[in-house]
Design an enzyme around this catalytic site. Structure first.
Site: not given
Ligand code: IMP
Length: 202
Positions: A11, A71
């Site tokens: 990301n 995460d």
């Molecule tokens: P993962 O940690 O890869 O499972 O993804 C977490 C998801 O939560 C991200 O793709 C975002 O959609 C959302 N997310 C996590 N942290 C943030 C942030 O700081 N701002 C906005 N969205 C967030």
């Protein structure tokens, strides 16, 4: 010689924040893109900590390096804590950030005139090159969901999240402010202290 720390995320928004918050420590931060054929860790755990540990272990064993994995997710009280650990996949696999924000806003609207309380949560796990977890920590940022998306800063749900004590969304606030008060900033501060205080063998 500085030690290498692989930042285990695909990301871009997250990677940029991690580089900003850890960029000056005496570790060489390396992106996962530097490694061919490491595969992708499947995020099958039901908690942020579980998924952070799973990713840190997986990429440490695959790259033979120290790894930092995070995460995170957004928990909306009126939706029973959804989307939570499924935040990245809310609205389906091929949906965009805008699709996820629109779905979230419409799901809240369906609830009627409910409170819009929400919080971001972020877990960070650091594994050594054998896959052993050396640090696991969590950070939270409390706030509320805006009625419309505002601002184009940050990533993900930032344009609809208003942190407590502010009237603007993370999409509107300066990057420097988000990087002082966010869930990721809090957790990375602890990770940073851990990495700074240890004199790890190269
Ligand atoms: P993962 O940690 O890869 O499972 O993804 C977490 C998801 O939560 C991200 O793709 C975002 O959609 C959302 N997310 C996590 N942290 C943030 C942030 O700081 N701002 C906005 N969205 C967030």
């Amino acid at each position: 010689m500085s030690n290498t720390l692989v930042i285990a995320t695909h990301n871009r928004g997250k990677a940029a924040e991690i580089h900003k918050l850890l960029g000056d420590i005496p570790w060489q931060l390396v992106s996962l893109q530097e490694f061919n054929q490491v595969g992708v860790a499947e995020e099958i755990e039901v908690s942020y900590a579980g998924n952070a540990v799973l990713k840190a272990r997986y990429y440490a064993v695959a790259t033979h390096n120290w790894v930092l994995a995070d995460d995170s997710g957004l928990e909306v009280t009126a939706l029973g804590g959804a989307p939570g650990v499924l935040s990245a996949r809310y609205a389906g696999e091929n949906a965009s950030d805008a699709d996820r924000r629109d779905l979230l806003l419409s799901e809240i609207e369906k609830q009627g005139n409910v409170e819009r309380k929400a919080r971001f949560v972020c877990s960070v796990a650091i594994a050594d090159q054998t896959g052993e977890i050396r640090k696991l920590t969590e950070g939270v940022c409390e706030g509320a969901i805006a009625t419309d998306a505002r601002g184009d800063g940050g990533f993900g749900y930032d344009p609809i999240f208003i942190p407590t004590g502010y009237t603007q969304t993370f999409g509107e606030l300066a990057e420097e402010i988000k990087n002082q008060i966010s869930h990721r900033a809090k957790v990375l501060l602890q990770a940073r202290d851990f990495l700074l205080e240890k004199n790890w063998p190269a």
